[in-house]
Design an enzyme around this catalytic site. Structure first.
Site, PDB file in Angstrom:
ATOM      1  N   TYR A 237      69.809 145.977  88.137  1.00  0.00           N
ATOM      2  CA  TYR A 237      68.915 144.879  87.768  1.00  0.00           C
ATOM      3  C   TYR A 237      69.513 143.990  86.673  1.00  0.00           C
ATOM      4  O   TYR A 237      69.317 142.767  86.686  1.00  0.00           O
ATOM      5  CB  TYR A 237      67.539 145.410  87.367  1.00  0.00           C
ATOM      6  CG  TYR A 237      67.469 146.118  86.042  1.00  0.00           C
ATOM      7  CD1 TYR A 237      67.112 145.438  84.884  1.00  0.00           C
ATOM      8  CD2 TYR A 237      67.747 147.478  85.936  1.00  0.00           C
ATOM      9  CE1 TYR A 237      67.036 146.082  83.663  1.00  0.00           C
ATOM     10  CE2 TYR A 237      67.672 148.131  84.725  1.00  0.00           C
ATOM     11  CZ  TYR A 237      67.328 147.434  83.597  1.00  0.00           C
ATOM     12  OH  TYR A 237      67.260 148.081  82.381  1.00  0.00           O
TER      13      TYR A 237
ATOM     14  N   GLU B 268      47.094 135.631  97.490  1.00  0.00           N
ATOM     15  CA  GLU B 268      46.060 135.913  98.488  1.00  0.00           C
ATOM     16  C   GLU B 268      46.619 136.700  99.676  1.00  0.00           C
ATOM     17  O   GLU B 268      45.883 137.418 100.364  1.00  0.00           O
ATOM     18  CB  GLU B 268      45.427 134.612  98.981  1.00  0.00           C
ATOM     19  CG  GLU B 268      46.333 133.734  99.825  1.00  0.00           C
ATOM     20  CD  GLU B 268      45.620 132.472 100.309  1.00  0.00           C
ATOM     21  OE1 GLU B 268      44.608 132.606 101.025  1.00  0.00           O
ATOM     22  OE2 GLU B 268      46.087 131.366  99.966  1.00  0.00           O
TER      23      GLU B 268
ATOM     24  N   GLU C 210      70.111 140.050  87.286  1.00  0.00           N
ATOM     25  CA  GLU C 210      69.399 139.097  86.431  1.00  0.00           C
ATOM     26  C   GLU C 210      70.355 138.105  85.779  1.00  0.00           C
ATOM     27  O   GLU C 210      70.139 136.883  85.819  1.00  0.00           O
ATOM     28  CB  GLU C 210      68.611 139.855  85.372  1.00  0.00           C
ATOM     29  CG  GLU C 210      67.411 140.595  85.926  1.00  0.00           C
ATOM     30  CD  GLU C 210      66.738 141.502  84.923  1.00  0.00           C
ATOM     31  OE1 GLU C 210      65.555 141.833  85.119  1.00  0.00           O
ATOM     32  OE2 GLU C 210      67.386 141.883  83.925  1.00  0.00           O
TER      33      GLU C 210
ATOM     34  N   CYS D 199      64.974 142.633  76.966  1.00  0.00           N
ATOM     35  CA  CYS D 199      63.911 141.957  77.711  1.00  0.00           C
ATOM     36  C   CYS D 199      63.554 140.566  77.192  1.00  0.00           C
ATOM     37  O   CYS D 199      63.477 139.597  77.954  1.00  0.00           O
ATOM     38  CB  CYS D 199      62.634 142.794  77.687  1.00  0.00           C
ATOM     39  SG  CYS D 199      62.851 144.571  77.726  1.00  0.00           S
TER      40      CYS D 199
END
Length: 460
Positions: free
Chosen positions: A179, A443, A183, A48
């Site tokens: 993933y 939002e 990535e 990570c």
């Protein structure tokens, strides 16, 4: 005091193991920890953390290119792979030192060597040959990359190797559609490498929401990644100019670097689990109950080695729950439901809860889906065509939110906050009652409208 050398011996000094070891030592327990690599585990050393630094590196280059729309003029821009690589490793070493210090400062004994089980109460340190006895054992050895057995596989690298490449490859072939593959394909394409991503399936990110998978497929193309589907490698052949990779459909791809990102497996081989009476499943994962206890009453396991949810924060929480259960007489089972996570594609993915396909299998027509797809304000002047996809899934008349799926800039940051709402079982009405912060991407999560289901919508 017992006749054992230790109250707890932890095999593996990754995130889960270090958390458990520290907490036990702080309780006054005699703790031993063995780590054959660098303390910090996969996340800090080869996962990570260094990966996210690579993502930042690619993002900075992209930002420089797009800054012209905001009035910036930058000349003589260049990228130095070696400099970025070495800066990352310097930080990795610093962080690993902190993990070592956490254990040692709290009184745990740290053995920097491989450890194996002799029996249910005995550990052998493989380098020194010493044995240590312990009342309780915690297995926290994580996982490692898995590669298919094909001819020439020795010419490929895995994710562990990416951070130490002597040179940035001009061409890279990334094999895999999960993933990790997505990535690294995005990172190296962003750094200027010509990237081809080949996957045996028909869509990337198996297991994710169908629309998220489609969005990620589109963004890989927008990032200049040549994605090829429904093909599997059969041979890697070294040549004077690099490598030639053959596939089962008869095609061949020339490249300077082959990155196999084809999955990970628990690190249980040769750990001595049989001798200690610890059961594993067909994939090699240690089998545990909800309290992380194995088939042997005094042996527990946390983190990726159990193959439950393979995320660093999960391993940390499992380690803490283990301490509550074993040393505080407070049986605690970590709740693995509704865990937010991110995939650091460029831009990233953020998810929490279940997919639409899963929701419809569970609740049928009692599901309402809200979506939006828009071009973020920041991308207008930058002339960036990346968009933001947002999806919210609810169930029942009360419309409890059971899934949120985001693809776009800052998705990883947003999903952490949204994950709190899902964990709290809030409803769409709770989201709607929350006033928007304008102008932001976030939002839109409180202004979503229902999606009209049509024949083109894929929910599997």
């Amino acid at each position: 005091m017992s006749d054992y050398d230790y109250d707890l011996f932890v095999i593996g000094a990754g995130s889960g193991g270090v958390r458990a070891g520290r907490l036990a030592a702080q309780l006054g327990k005699r703790v031993g920890v063995a780590e054959e690599s660098m303390p910090g585990g996969t996340c800090v050393v080869r996962g990570c953390v260094p990966k996210k630094f690579l993502v930042y590196g690619a993002d900075y280059g992209d930002a420089i290119k797009k800054s012209a729309g905001y009035g910036w003029s930058v000349e003589g821009v260049s990228f130095d792979w070696g400099l970025l690589r070495d800066c990352i490793q310097k930080e990795v070493n610093r962080l690993s030192g902190i993990y070592s210090g956490i254990l040692e400062k709290n009184g745990a004994d740290l053995y920097r060597e491989r450890a194996e089980l002799v029996d249910a109460h005995t550990i052998r340190l493989c380098q020194s040959g010493e044995t240590k006895t312990t009342e309780t054992i915690l297995i926290a050895v994580g996982g490692s990359p898995w590669t298919p057995e094909i001819k020439g596989i020795e010419h490929a690298i895995v994710s562990d190797d990416v951070f130490h490449l002597p040179e940035q490859p001009k061409r890279m072939l990334v094999i895999g559609g999960g993933y990790i593959a997505c990535e690294f394909a995005g990172v190296f394409a962003g750094l200027g490498t010509e990237v081809i991503q080949a996957y045996r399936g028909g869509r990337l990110l198996n297991g994710f929401d169908a629309e998220v998978r489609d969005e990620v497929g589109d963004l890989q193309l927008r990032n200049g990644i040549d994605t090829r589907f429904n093909i599997s490698p059969t041979e890697i052949r070294k040549t004077d100019g690099g490598y030639i990779v053959s596939f089962n459909n008869g095609s061949k791809i020339g490249t300077d670097c082959v990155l196999m990102a084809t999955g990970r497996r628990p690190n249980t081989a040769t750990l001595g689990l049989d001798a200690a009476g610890v059961d594993i499943d067909a994939a090699g994962a240690v089998q545990v109950d909800k309290f992380s206890k194995t088939s042997q009453d005094n042996i527990y396991a946390v983190g990726d080695v159990t193959n439950r949810i393979n995320l660093t924060p999960v391993a940390i929480r499992e380690g803490a729950a283990f301490i509550e259960t074993v040393f505080k007489d407070n049986p605690t089972a970590f709740d693995h439901d509704n865990i937010a996570s991110a995939v650091f594609t460029r831009p990233p993915v953020g998810v929490c809860g279940i997919t639409e396909g899963e929701a419809r299998k569970l609740y049928g027509d009692d599901v309402t889906v809200y979506t939006t797809d828009f071009r973020p304000m920041k991308n207008i002047l930058a002339q960036d065509d990346h968009r933001f996809f947002m999806k919210l899934i609810t169930k029942g008349e009360e419309e409890t939110v059971i899934g949120v799926h985001l693809v776009g800039e800052d998705s990883g940051e947003m999903i952490q906050m949204v994950g709190i709402a899902i964990k709290a079982k809030l409803t769409k009405a709770d989201f709607d009652a929350t006033c928007a912060v304008h102008p932001t991407i976030a939002e839109e999560i409180v202004t979503l409208k229902p999606r009209e289901i049509n024949k083109t919508t894929v929910v599997t």
